[in-house]
Design a protein around this motif. Sequence first.
Motif, short mmCIF file in Angstrom:
data_model
loop_
_atom_site.label_atom_id
_atom_site.label_comp_id
_atom_site.label_asym_id
_atom_site.label_seq_id
_atom_site.Cartn_x
_atom_site.Cartn_y
_atom_site.Cartn_z
N GLY A 13 10.19 22.19 6.28
CA GLY A 13 9.66 22.72 7.55
C GLY A 13 10.08 24.16 7.77
N LEU A 36 9.50 23.97 1.88
CA LEU A 36 8.57 22.85 1.75
C LEU A 36 7.94 22.64 3.12
CD1 LEU A 36 7.31 20.28 0.51
CD2 LEU A 36 9.46 19.10 0.93
N ILE A 195 15.99 24.73 22.01
CA ILE A 195 15.80 25.92 21.18
C ILE A 195 14.36 26.43 21.35
CG2 ILE A 195 16.01 26.88 18.85
CD1 ILE A 195 18.65 25.56 19.84
P1 NAI Z 1 8.43 23.47 14.78
O1 NAI Z 1 7.36 22.50 15.12
O2 NAI Z 1 8.32 24.87 15.26
O3 NAI Z 1 8.65 23.52 13.19
C1 NAI Z 1 8.69 22.36 12.42
C2 NAI Z 1 8.24 22.69 11.02
O4 NAI Z 1 8.28 21.47 10.25
C3 NAI Z 1 6.80 23.21 10.98
O5 NAI Z 1 6.69 24.30 10.11
C4 NAI Z 1 6.03 22.01 10.48
O6 NAI Z 1 4.84 22.33 9.77
C5 NAI Z 1 7.04 21.34 9.55
N1 NAI Z 1 6.74 19.94 9.34
C6 NAI Z 1 6.41 19.02 10.28
N2 NAI Z 1 6.13 17.85 9.69
C7 NAI Z 1 6.28 18.03 8.36
C8 NAI Z 1 6.11 17.17 7.24
N3 NAI Z 1 5.72 15.92 7.39
N4 NAI Z 1 6.35 17.67 6.00
C9 NAI Z 1 6.73 18.96 5.86
N5 NAI Z 1 6.91 19.81 6.88
C10 NAI Z 1 6.67 19.35 8.12
O7 NAI Z 1 9.77 22.79 15.30
P2 NAI Z 1 11.27 23.34 15.45
O8 NAI Z 1 11.55 23.42 16.89
O9 NAI Z 1 11.49 24.52 14.59
O10 NAI Z 1 12.06 22.08 14.89
C11 NAI Z 1 12.73 22.06 13.63
C12 NAI Z 1 13.67 20.86 13.62
O11 NAI Z 1 14.62 21.01 14.67
C13 NAI Z 1 12.97 19.52 13.89
O12 NAI Z 1 13.56 18.52 13.10
C14 NAI Z 1 13.25 19.27 15.35
O13 NAI Z 1 13.21 17.89 15.66
C15 NAI Z 1 14.64 19.85 15.48
N6 NAI Z 1 15.05 20.22 16.83
C16 NAI Z 1 14.35 21.14 17.58
C17 NAI Z 1 14.79 21.47 18.84
C18 NAI Z 1 14.09 22.47 19.71
O14 NAI Z 1 14.49 22.60 20.88
N7 NAI Z 1 13.10 23.20 19.22
C19 NAI Z 1 15.97 20.84 19.42
C20 NAI Z 1 16.63 19.91 18.56
C21 NAI Z 1 16.17 19.62 17.31
#
Ligand code: NAI
Length: 258
Positions: A13, A36, A195
């Motif tokens: 991601g 990835l 975040i």
């Molecule tokens: P985001 O939605 O901006 O980015 C997530 C990335 O993961 C995207 O590039 C997406 O295409 C990719 N992705 C999603 N499903 C996928 C799959 N099946 N296979 C490969 N890639 C995949 O989200 P963000 O905020 O950057 O989140 C990143 C991580 O941090 C996540 O695990 C989220 O649960 C966690 N997180 C985020 C918080 C926030 O406040 N934004 C807080 C706590 C945890």
Amino acid sequence: MHGDEAKTALVTGGRRGIGRGIALALAEAGFDIALLDVARDADAEAALAEIAARGRRSLFVAGDIADIASHAAVAETIWRALGPLTCLVNNAGVSVLNRGDLLEVTPESYDRCLDINLRGSFFLTQTIAKRMLADPAPAWHRSIVNITSVSAEVVSISRGEYCISKAGAAMMTKLFAVRLAETGIGVYEVRPGIIRTDMTKVSEGRLDQLIQDGISPIKRWGEAADVAKTVVTAAEGHLPFAVGQALLVDGGLTIRTL
Ligand code: NAI
């Protein structure tokens, strides 16, 4: 450092958001980077260009981490292009399909959360850890870092399936940490709070208000760079006697106060 002599990280991601921040901070710290993610779009190209601007090699692998049958081929592609992987960051994750009543959670949203946030990361970790163990130990630290969430602990009844997936990912961290403790591969959980990314954009107004009202002692949004610095600390081996720890990057949100 090149090929077999390089520090190398896979960030799932990694094309945007927290993953992109982690990829850039690791590149800054001297890691070559494999991303990835689901699609090589403009965001992905921009992330790759920023890695190159830091003088590191990069590789983009298009894929879905929920497709566990693809994991061996993903690993092979990375090992061939960049040499032995020394760091895995399980960052890819999704939120729920629809926020709502816990009594109305659909199997589709439940399965999607669990398949990506937990099952996909679990089996990817298994595949990568086995390949790491088959390599000779490098001169530097090897690590696996799981990005969970305060939702591993804090209840949000409007997105229960997400909370369950993150609680599972926290346990998964401890399991692999104990299994790999004697191998020199450090396993850590990084647990972000609120975040600023695309994931939280949909709830921006509500979260702005919560932050203003003091939900966390540090009254600001967390940034991808805040999470990334913690990941680099773990990946560089600066937490030498820590095993399976949850490193909280939440501005103090989970501290109980009276
Ligand atoms: P985001 O939605 O901006 O980015 C997530 C990335 O993961 C995207 O590039 C997406 O295409 C990719 N992705 C999603 N499903 C996928 C799959 N099946 N296979 C490969 N890639 C995949 O989200 P963000 O905020 O950057 O989140 C990143 C991580 O941090 C996540 O695990 C989220 O649960 C966690 N997180 C985020 C918080 C926030 O406040 N934004 C807080 C706590 C945890």
